[in-house]
Every structure is written in structure tokens, then in C-alpha cells.
Design an enzyme around this catalytic site. Structure first.
Site, PDB file in Angstrom:
ATOM      1  CG  ASP A  76      -2.225   2.397  -7.737  1.00 27.21           C
ATOM      2  OD1 ASP A  76      -2.042   3.474  -7.589  1.00 27.21           O
ATOM      3  OD2 ASP A  76      -2.184   1.343  -6.703  1.00 27.21           O
ATOM      4  CD  GLU A 250       3.994   6.374  -4.650  1.00 28.36           C
ATOM      5  OE1 GLU A 250       4.666   5.852  -3.979  1.00 28.36           O
ATOM      6  OE2 GLU A 250       2.811   6.891  -4.669  1.00 28.36           O
TER       7      GLU A 250
END
Length: 385
Positions: A76, A250
Site C-alpha cells: 500500500d 478498494e
């Protein structure tokens, strides 16, 4: 990819005066994309400028290639270029128990830059488990970190939270917990990102409906950096590629170019099936109207056997030192995973140049792609008067 053609052009100068050669030239890639590249020109000899006439100067195209894994074991990944000239990097720490920051004057320097722990999880209660996907933003003179966290009693009770500091250097700041971003219903929610557009600040995040198995994305205008107004449904995993393993939308990331706004996002399970999709809207449209947005039915960034990069996703965007757009993402260097992929920590942060299709939409290419610029020379015809 490789360069197949370089736009040639002409310049004029006067006797004894060296021409001002451009720093960038326009080149054509083998997929038809036209892009600017920096160029290193050959030297112009004084004899060429001594009398009237015409001569040609050649130049070598430059393309910056980054190391295979910019930062290892940082899923991420998020890179923010600030006005102080530094690049700031953060990402999910493998133990999921802290938030770390590092900074460097260059993208390459982030690899070896010292890392600072700016916040650690609570011992119990909220914000005590699964510290995920931090993002660093500078808003109205202060730094903010958006991140997701669970709690001891229910590690999957994931919610979005915000930290704040007014320090000039966020690595040295005393961070204040501004608390949870209160969405309109309480359920598994994470991956909050924020952006400003036409004088308004927005938040986009992923959230399951009533703890269902489907992870949608929502958007809302913000009244301050930790408070949203009415939330609006944005996207659901409607296509087969978004439903591989799990039904997931997401990891949203915002980008504005060419009269449009884009939200890249990730879908499917977090193994080699993980991939990225794209939402787009006109920059003058109402971003809170779901009808303003168009979703690509096919993923725009997927695993590559050619480069051995698997499960690319949860990206962010930044620009390099020359202003070229960069795609920041994580990927694994292998396909087979034992156990839960969330606890396989070899999702490494990667960076590569983001190109643009001729219709103004981003071209992501494949993870780990490079560009061969050695096949063509830049050329300029110089006329001395």
C-alpha cells in the site's frame, strides 16, 4: 516498450551564438503513445557556428529506470512530493503495528532513507490491531495521516482514522489523534484517501455494507480533514475480475489530468489475482453524482508473467523530478503463496512512469515495464544566419 520515432524540428541562430536546444523532445512508442522524454544533446562545436549554413545536432533520449523494489515489504505504498522539495514515503508496516515515514530529495533516495516511527498502535481498544494503508497529506498548513485500524476484541472491526501535526517536518511531529472518520453506517471500512478539487475537499474509501462480503467504494465532501458530509455510493465490484476470490473495490487513488479526474482502485483477492481498475469523470462534473463516473469494464493493471510481478495494486500517484507522472504500487515477485496472502509480507513498493493514451486517459502498461529509448536519436536542424 520502445521508442519508434522522435519528432525532428528546426532552429535558427546567428553566427557565433549557440542555439538553445530543448530539454525535452516528443517521441512515439511502439504502441502509438506520444510522450515527452528528456534529451542529452551532443556538443555543438564552435566551428559549426563560425559561418552561415545548416548542420544537424543529435541527442540521446533519457528514461529514468527505478530499482526493481523501491522499498521492500511495504505494501500500500504512498509517495507525496511536498513544496519543500522532499518526497515523503509511507506504507503498511509488515507487523501492522505502527506508522512509519521516510523522506528524500529524490525518488531513488527513498530506498535507503532512514525510517521514523511516528505512531504506534494502542495496547487495547480501538486502533490496536491491523494498522493498514497509511497516507500522508498536507492540508491547510498541517500534516494529516489517514489510516485504517482494528481492535483487540475484534481485529476485523476495521475503521478509518486520522492523525494531525503542525510540525514543519512530519517525521519530527507530535501527532494528535483526531479520531475515527464517522461514516454513515458502521462496518468494515478502510483505505481512505482525500483530495481537493475545484475548492472542495473529498474523501473516498472502501466499506462493506452491513458487514456483508462485498466491499464498495464511497465518496463524500469533507467539512474538515477528519469529518465528512453525506456519503455517496461510488462503485461496487460488478465485473468478474473484481470478484476473483472476494468481491472487492478498494485502495482508491486520485489523479487529475487532461480535463478529467480519475480514481484508480484495486479489486479481487490480494494474491496474484489482485488487479487495478479505473473510474473517470469530467473535471467539471458533479463528483458526488454516481452518474458522472465511468468505470472501465476490464482491469488496467494486472499480474505479469513477463516481468514476474504479481498482484499489482493499491497504488498512489506522484511526479518525478522532471515533472513526469509516476505510478506507485505494490506487487509480489512470485505467484504461489502459502496461507493468507495478507500475512505474506513480500508485497514490495514499486515505481514506474505513467504514460498517457492519445485520448487523454492514463496508460498503465504492465508492472515492471521499461522503455527502450536507445533505438532512436533526437535530431534538430540548426540554421546559422
Amino acid at each position: 516498450m520502445k521508442v519508434t520515432d522522435v519528432k525532428s524540428f528546426e532552429l535558427e541562430t546567428t553566427v557565433g551564438i549557440a542555439p538553445k536546444l530543448p530539454e525535452k523532445v516528443e517521441a512515439v512508442l511502439d504502441n502509438g503513445i506520444v510522450a515527452d522524454f528528456n534529451v542529452q544533446w551532443d556538443s555543438v562545436e564552435s566551428a559549426q557556428l563560425a559561418e552561415k549554413g545548416t548542420f544537424t545536432v543529435e541527442g540521446t533520449l533519457e528514461h529514468k529506470t527505478y530499482r526493481k523494489h523501491l522499498v521492500e515489504q511495504r505494501a500500500d505504498p504512498y509517495i507525496y512530493k511536498h513544496t519543500d522539495g522532499y518526497y515523503y514515503f509511507t506504507g503498511s508496516y509488515p507487523l501492522y503495528d505502527r506508522i512509519v515515514l521516510r523522506r528524500s530529495k529524490t525518488i531513488e533516495g527513498l530506498t535507503d532513507a532512514p525510517e521514523t516511527v511516528v505512531w504506534k498502535k494502542h495496547e487495547s481498544g480501538v486502533m490496536s490491531e491491523h494498522i493498514w494503508a497509511p497516507e500522508l497529506h498536507f492540508i491547510d498548513g498541517k500534516w494529516y495521516i489517514y489510516f485504517a485500524a482494528g481492535e483487540k476484541d475484534d481485529v476485523w472491526e476495521i475503521r478509518p482514522y486520522v492523525l494531525e501535526t503542525d510540525a514543519e517536518n512530519p517525521l519530527e511531529g507530535n501527532w494528535t489523534e483526531k479520531g475515527q472518520i464517522n461514516t454513515e453506517f458502521q462496518s468494515f471500512s478502510l483505505d481512505a484517501t482525500t483530495f481537493e478539487h475545484q475548492g472542495k475537499r473529498y474523501l473516498v474509501w472502501a466499506q462493506k455494507v452491513d458487514n456483508d462480503t462485498i466491499s464498495n467504494m464511497y465518496i463524500a465532501e469533507m467539512s474538515n480533514p477528519w469529518t465528512i458530509k453525506e456519503q455517496v455510493f461510488l462503485s461496487t465490484p460488478e465485473y468478474k475480475w473484481e470478484q476473483e476470490g472476494f468481491y472487492v473495490n478498494e485502495g482508491p487513488a486520485f489523479l487529475r489530468r487532461n480535463g478529467k479526474v480519475f480514481i484508480a482502485y484495486s479489486g479481487a483477492a490480494t494474491d496474484d489475482r489482485y488487479a487495478m481498475g479505473l473510474l473517470s469523470a469530467d473535471e467539471n462534473s458533479d463528483l458526488l453524482d454516481p452518474k458522472s463516473w465511468t468505470k472501465t469494464p476490464e482491469p488496467v493493471f494486472v499480474s505479469s508473467e513477463e516481468t514476474s510481478e504479481y498482484g499489482p495494486g493499491h497504488n498512489s500517484f506522484t511526479v518525478d523530478e522532471d515533472g513526469y507522472d509516476l505510478l506507485v504500487y505494490h506487487a509480489r515477485p512470485y505467484k504461489e503463496i502459502e496461507g493468507n496472502p495478507l500475512y505474506d509480507h513480500n508485497r514490495h513498493a514499486r515505481v514506474q512512469r505513467l504514460f498517457w493514451n492519445n485520448d487523454g486517459t492514463p496508460y498503465f502498461g504492465i508492472p515492471g515495464q521499461d522503455v527502450d529509448v536507445s533505438t532512436q536519436k533526437a535530431k534538430v536542424s540548426v540554421t546559422v544566419k
